[in-house]
Design a protein around this motif. Structure first.
Motif, PDB file in Angstrom:
ATOM      1  N   GLU A 172      -4.397   3.339  -1.099  1.00 12.40           N
ATOM      2  CA  GLU A 172      -3.667   4.456  -0.505  1.00 12.40           C
ATOM      3  C   GLU A 172      -4.219   4.795   0.867  1.00 12.40           C
ATOM      4  OE1 GLU A 172      -2.840   7.660  -3.495  1.00 12.40           O
ATOM      5  OE2 GLU A 172      -4.217   6.430  -4.697  1.00 12.40           O
ATOM      6  N   VAL A 221      -8.873  -3.974   1.826  1.00 13.19           N
ATOM      7  CA  VAL A 221      -7.533  -3.485   1.483  1.00 13.19           C
ATOM      8  C   VAL A 221      -6.839  -4.490   0.575  1.00 13.19           C
ATOM      9  CG1 VAL A 221      -5.269  -2.853   2.403  1.00 13.19           C
ATOM     10  CG2 VAL A 221      -7.350  -2.184   3.623  1.00 13.19           C
ATOM     11  N   VAL A 276       0.842  -1.201   0.000  1.00 13.16           N
ATOM     12  CA  VAL A 276       0.000   0.000   0.000  1.00 13.16           C
ATOM     13  C   VAL A 276       0.878   1.252   0.000  1.00 13.16           C
ATOM     14  CG1 VAL A 276      -1.830  -1.230   1.226  1.00 13.16           C
ATOM     15  CG2 VAL A 276      -0.135   0.064   2.530  1.00 13.16           C
ATOM     16  N   TYR A 325      -8.473   6.088   4.511  1.00  8.91           N
ATOM     17  CA  TYR A 325      -8.291   5.038   3.496  1.00  8.91           C
ATOM     18  C   TYR A 325      -8.974   5.494   2.211  1.00  8.91           C
ATOM     19  CZ  TYR A 325      -9.523   0.611   1.158  1.00  8.91           C
ATOM     20  OH  TYR A 325      -9.722  -0.406   0.237  1.00  8.91           O
ATOM     21  N   GLN A 352       5.824   3.507   0.000  1.00  9.28           N
ATOM     22  CA  GLN A 352       5.168   2.204  -0.183  1.00  9.28           C
ATOM     23  C   GLN A 352       5.644   1.234   0.886  1.00  9.28           C
ATOM     24  OE1 GLN A 352       4.862   0.615  -4.236  1.00  9.28           O
ATOM     25  NE2 GLN A 352       5.362  -1.426  -3.435  1.00  9.28           N
TER      26      GLN A 352
END
Length: 455
Positions: free
Chosen positions: A447, A442, A377, A418, A387
């Motif tokens: 992101e 997720v 993510v 989120y 990341q």
């Protein structure tokens, strides 16, 4: 103590001490050898006295002793149901037969299991005075050394269900009983240490159910003897015998068991699918129990059931569970796919039958439905993007701890948002500390935005 019960018990004790010929004849004892243990009548009076078993009045309630050919003047002082349970009471002999006749003329079921009855003559004295008796349980009485004379066995003639589990009775005794029980429908011969079956000179068409579990039977030829003796069997329970194989020489199964609807081979030694398929020759078979056999041990629970159902097309109940039409089709299709890549010499005959029914099926696509464990993510904080890899089984609170070193904020001073760009909702704040990340859907590429709390 009830006066009548006491009077019977006192009279029995007096007779037991009285060496007179009359007392000896009553109890079937030799001189100076009074019976040991308690009498049937003594236990009956104690258990079913008004103090211990009060009479209940009202529609459909209560128990009573209807008038019979022999009526005791004290019959209204003892309340007896038609089903008597006198198990493990130390009963060793009958007691006063005239009193048994007076009080038990209406009794239809009698449980005498776990007592000390070791003489068929004493059992006969009880049974002969219970004219309506249809069910008798003699389990775990030490009757193995007693010889049953045919005249004595005649007193059992009205019984329809007989339980002789753990009595260690010989086959000769069983045959003597069978010859005198023309209406016997159910017979239980479990835990008797039988290593084989001894054939009877006759066959008995009334018997529909036979339980002969927990013995030491191994050879199918002994099971064939049961078919010869009981040609009208509907149910045969052979569980916990080390039967290693099923034979069907010259179509013997259909000939010996033409009416068999249910068979249990639970915890037997069967180790061949070919043996299971032989059960298909039984013309009336509907139910099979096959749990705990060596054959199915290498298979998963799903494989065991589906491969068995596919091999037994007429069976509508397996291991106690109904086989629906949908389950049968799923199992047969599973069977075709299971054997489609197996070498020809190992393919069972049933495979070709099912290929003709369904055609050659394509393998099912393998779909992994397990939830994703981790995701890559993007973390947005101030003007930076980083990341990271996150575990999806962790909670929001645990995720914030992971972000402490990334954004240099304490968890108490952190707001977390989120963003799923495929969803129309925009930013969503993660407010619930104990909620798992995977519940937010997720996945790779999503992101997260971190902001400090405004004081």
């Amino acid at each position: 103590m009830l006066h009548f019960a006491s009077s019977i018990c006192d009279r029995e004790e007096q007779q037991a001490q009285d060496p007179s010929p009359a007392a000896q004849r009553c109890y079937g004892e030799t001189e100076m050898e009074p019976p040991c243990g308690r009498s049937f009548m003594q236990v009956l009076c104690e258990k079913y006295s008004p103090e211990n078993f009060p009479y209940r009045r009202g529609p459909g309630a209560g128990v009573h002793v209807p008038p019979g050919p022999q009526v005791s003047p004290m019959k209204d002082r003892l309340n007896l149901p038609s089903i008597l349970v006198l198990n493990s009471c130390g009963i060793s002999h009958a007691g006063d037969e005239s009193e048994i006749a007076a009080f038990c003329s209406h009794v239809s079921e009698l449980d005498l299991s776990g007592n000390k009855l070791d003489n068929w003559q004493e059992v006969s004295k009880i049974v002969s005075n219970v004219p309506q008796l249809e069910f008798l349980n003699l389990s775990s009485n030490p009757l193995q050394a007693s010889i049953l004379e045919r005249e004595c066995a005649g007193t059992f003639s009205g019984i329809r269900k007989l339980v002789l589990n753990n009595c260690k009775v010989s086959w000769e005794t069983v045959h003597t009983l069978l010859l005198e029980l023309p209406e016997l429908e159910e017979l239980f011969l479990c835990l008797n240490d039988y290593e084989n079956v001894v054939s009877s000179p006759g066959c008995f068409h009334s018997l529909k159910l036979l339980h002969i579990t927990d013995n030491n039977l191994q050879d199918w030829s002994d099971i064939c003897k049961l078919g010869t003796m009981f040609p009208c069997l509907h149910t045969l329970v052979l569980a916990n015998n080390n039967i290693l194989a099923i034979d069907d020489l010259a179509g013997s199964l259909a000939r010996l068991f033409p009416n068999l609807r249910s068979i249990s081979l639970h915890k037997s030694g069967i180790n061949s699918w070919e043996d299971i398929e032989k059960l298909n020759t039984l013309p009336m078979l509907e139910e099979v129990r096959l749990l705990g056999i060596p054959l199915v041990e290498p298979y998963s629970t799903e494989e065991r059931r589906k491969l068995t159902i596919a091999r037994l097309p007429s069976v509508s109940k397996l291991n106690g569970s109904v086989v629906t039409e949908g389950e049968r089709e799923d199992s047969e299709r599973f069977f075709v796919r299971y054997y489609m890549n197996v070498p020809k010499e190992e393919v069972p005959l049933r495979y070709q039958e099912l290929v003709r029914k369904y055609g050659k099926l394509e393998p099912l696509a393998e779909v992994d439905l397990r939830p994703q464990n981790q995701a890559n993510v993007h973390i947005h904080y101030e003007e930076k993007v980083q990341q990271i890899n996150v575990r999806l089984d962790q909670t929001v609170a645990e995720f914030k701890k992971q972000l402490k070193t990334v954004v240099q904020l304490s968890t108490n001073n952190m707001r977390l948002f989120y963003l799923d760009r495929e969803a129309p909702y925009g930013l969503e704040e993660l407010k619930f500390s104990l909620r798992a990340l995977h519940s937010y859907n997720v996945r790779d590429g999503v992101e997260f935005y971190v902001e400090p709390k405004i004081k």
